[in-house]
Scaffold this motif. Sequence first.
Motif, short mmCIF file in Angstrom:
data_model
loop_
_atom_site.label_atom_id
_atom_site.label_comp_id
_atom_site.label_asym_id
_atom_site.label_seq_id
_atom_site.Cartn_x
_atom_site.Cartn_y
_atom_site.Cartn_z
N VAL A 94 49.45 41.50 32.04
CA VAL A 94 48.39 40.56 32.39
C VAL A 94 47.82 40.91 33.76
CG1 VAL A 94 47.87 38.12 32.84
CG2 VAL A 94 49.52 38.73 31.06
N LEU A 95 46.51 40.77 33.89
CA LEU A 95 45.84 40.89 35.18
C LEU A 95 45.29 39.50 35.53
CD1 LEU A 95 44.58 42.43 37.58
CD2 LEU A 95 42.60 42.87 36.09
N VAL A 96 45.71 38.95 36.67
CA VAL A 96 45.23 37.66 37.14
C VAL A 96 44.21 37.92 38.24
CG1 VAL A 96 45.85 35.51 38.33
CG2 VAL A 96 47.41 36.50 36.63
N LEU A 97 43.04 37.28 38.12
CA LEU A 97 42.00 37.41 39.14
C LEU A 97 41.80 36.08 39.84
CD1 LEU A 97 39.39 39.59 37.23
CD2 LEU A 97 41.09 40.34 38.91
N ASP A 98 41.84 36.11 41.16
CA ASP A 98 41.63 34.91 41.97
C ASP A 98 40.60 35.23 43.05
OD1 ASP A 98 41.90 32.30 42.79
OD2 ASP A 98 43.90 32.54 43.64
N ASP A 99 40.01 34.18 43.59
CA ASP A 99 38.98 34.39 44.60
C ASP A 99 39.56 34.80 45.95
OD1 ASP A 99 40.08 31.87 45.05
OD2 ASP A 99 38.17 30.84 45.18
N ILE A 100 40.63 34.13 46.38
CA ILE A 100 41.12 34.36 47.74
C ILE A 100 42.63 34.18 47.82
CG2 ILE A 100 40.70 31.96 48.46
CD1 ILE A 100 39.73 33.16 51.18
N LEU A 101 43.27 35.08 48.55
CA LEU A 101 44.69 34.96 48.85
C LEU A 101 44.77 34.37 50.25
CD1 LEU A 101 47.65 35.39 48.25
CD2 LEU A 101 47.38 37.80 48.84
#
Length: 177
Positions: A94-101
Amino acid sequence: MEADVEQVLIAEAVIEKRLDAMALEIRHDFPGEVMVVIVLLKGAFVFAADLLRRIPRMLEIECLNVASYHGGTESSGKVDFLDRKLPDIKGRKVLVLDDILDTGRTLRAVVDRLLEEGACEVKTGVLLKKDKELAEQVDADYVGFAIGDEFVVGYGLDYKGRYRNLPYIGTLKKEAI
């Protein structure tokens, strides 16, 4: 809306160029396989859409609605999974994409939950990573840009639901917050 912007930190053309490079990295790490991509809503949807169009292969795209800011300018410290059901990812990469860490709490909670649900591997990508100590031990496999510890909007990131549609990353004037 643009009158509320104090400073443009990352221009649209710079973002576009970095997305090209990130897509190449991801394609290299997921050679020839159908990718399961989980986009964290709402902040990552603009970033994810633009990034994923650069990956010319079969994708299974799912969205997961999680929240930790709850309308403020800082993380609340609590990650809420707003969806009752998670996508079926048993035995899948799985690849998880988020806006900001930012604090690391959201990404850590999501990765842990996906592994509990049976994902065999979870990689993560973020548009932005704040240059600060994280509350949770987590790092992103793919990072668009490192930024300072400041509140930013645009390119999917918001303040109280506004500014997501700005084509760049910027900071807001104090009177806009």
